[in-house]
Design an enzyme around this catalytic site. Sequence first.
Site, mmCIF file in Angstrom:
data_model
loop_
_atom_site.group_PDB
_atom_site.id
_atom_site.type_symbol
_atom_site.label_atom_id
_atom_site.label_comp_id
_atom_site.label_asym_id
_atom_site.label_seq_id
_atom_site.Cartn_x
_atom_site.Cartn_y
_atom_site.Cartn_z
ATOM 1 N N THR A 41 -5.221 -4.969 5.578
ATOM 2 C CA THR A 41 -4.895 -6.364 5.904
ATOM 3 C C THR A 41 -3.854 -6.470 7.024
ATOM 4 O OG1 THR A 41 -3.369 -6.280 4.038
ATOM 5 C CG2 THR A 41 -5.481 -7.326 3.643
ATOM 6 N N HIS A 49 3.298 0.950 0.188
ATOM 7 C CA HIS A 49 2.212 1.939 0.145
ATOM 8 C C HIS A 49 2.749 3.368 0.039
ATOM 9 C CE1 HIS A 49 0.133 -1.323 2.600
ATOM 10 N NE2 HIS A 49 -0.601 -1.220 1.511
ATOM 11 N N LYS A 83 -1.492 -12.228 -5.801
ATOM 12 C CA LYS A 83 -1.412 -13.238 -4.738
ATOM 13 C C LYS A 83 -1.575 -14.637 -5.333
ATOM 14 C CE LYS A 83 -1.078 -10.445 -1.250
ATOM 15 N NZ LYS A 83 -0.353 -9.517 -2.066
ATOM 16 N N LYS A 228 10.632 -6.929 -5.170
ATOM 17 C CA LYS A 228 9.944 -5.843 -4.464
ATOM 18 C C LYS A 228 10.841 -5.254 -3.388
ATOM 19 C CE LYS A 228 4.967 -6.479 -4.785
ATOM 20 N NZ LYS A 228 3.737 -6.774 -4.049
#
Length: 406
Positions: A41, A49, A83, A228
């Site tokens: 994306t 990641h 999301k 996060k």
Amino acid sequence: MDNVYDTLLERGYIKQTTHAEEIRELLGKEKVTFYIGFDPTADSLHVGHFVQMMVMAHMQKAGHRPIALFGGGTGMVGDPSGKTDMRKMLSKEQIEHNVNMFKKQFSRIVDFSEGKAIMENNANWLSKLNYIDFLRDIGVHFSVNKMLTAECFKQRLERGLSFLEFNYMLMQGYDFLELNRRYGCILEMGGDDQWSNILAGVDLIRRKEKKAAYGMTFALLTKSDGKKMGKTEGGAIWLDKEKTSPYEFYQYWRNVDDSDVEKCLALLTFLPMDEVRRLGSLKDSEINKSKEILAYEVTKLIHGKEEADKAKKAAEALFSGGSNMDNVPTVEIEKAEINSGIVDIIVKTGILPSKSEARRLIKQGGLTINGEKVTDANAVITNEDFKDGSMLIRRGKKNYNKVVIK
């Protein structure tokens, strides 16, 4: 020989597994082919990641074979997991470009030579599917009632879930089946937000192939406050040095909270756990040494030793009040742009992404130029601000940029 399952557990990677004992036994006695999927994306992977790349590296070092699956097909749909809004649609060309960028970044951590690891793109099979055949062959095995209880759909149902996204779970389940048939892949791994999708693939293989398949998720990389990790006022921390410079990358890890140091060392470096625990237990000013080691090790893994050395030297020069600024991230402005407002210059050079963020930083007292705090968001930059042809901007306590005239 140590079992990699124990390594992953000790270092804090494992969150959920479908069959913990069976997986541990398998990883201890045979070479397992496993996969992790990455949707393209953006044109770079980011810090989120990195945990998954490290898992791949640990597994590969233990003799197992990773498949990095790039979602050229699923990227056309978009994963609703985690999301609240529908993802924007990307063109085939954008997806292909992003996949090529991922490949370069992956190769720093995982060895793809001589079949030791595989790169695949699910567009190779998803784009060729016949819709009616797919529904009859795959769709028949999915219960809508069960799908609607999945965490990834629950959040979206309140806001509106498109049928396009509802297909995502079927596509990811089919990916696992396809990789099982092509490469004998029996284990899917991923972030904990992928749990429902992973279960769908495990179940599909058992139904279609009458074979065992397994799933494992990792804890998402979060700070001690639960947020996060990998975000700054300038946006995400990317693995591409054009998007996040090695110096900024180094500084991010140099500035993590004391309480996050041990976790980051365990998840994001290959340092032995005895050393990780020792460094994580240091207190007060001593913990800064641990942060320097963390920053150096992580930067070395992603950007190589040379860039890590440069970032370390730049940080040391700035914090010791030294004058050597050769390795500080540098941006250029045209001579004609002098006498512009500081906010315009910061945004135009990409130091911050928006004028509102630049104004907020100034209001909070977090911006200095050549050591002087900026108090006026309408301040104008003049020739006098450039000492020996450069100007030093500091954001917060430890983020520096050198501005030079072209």
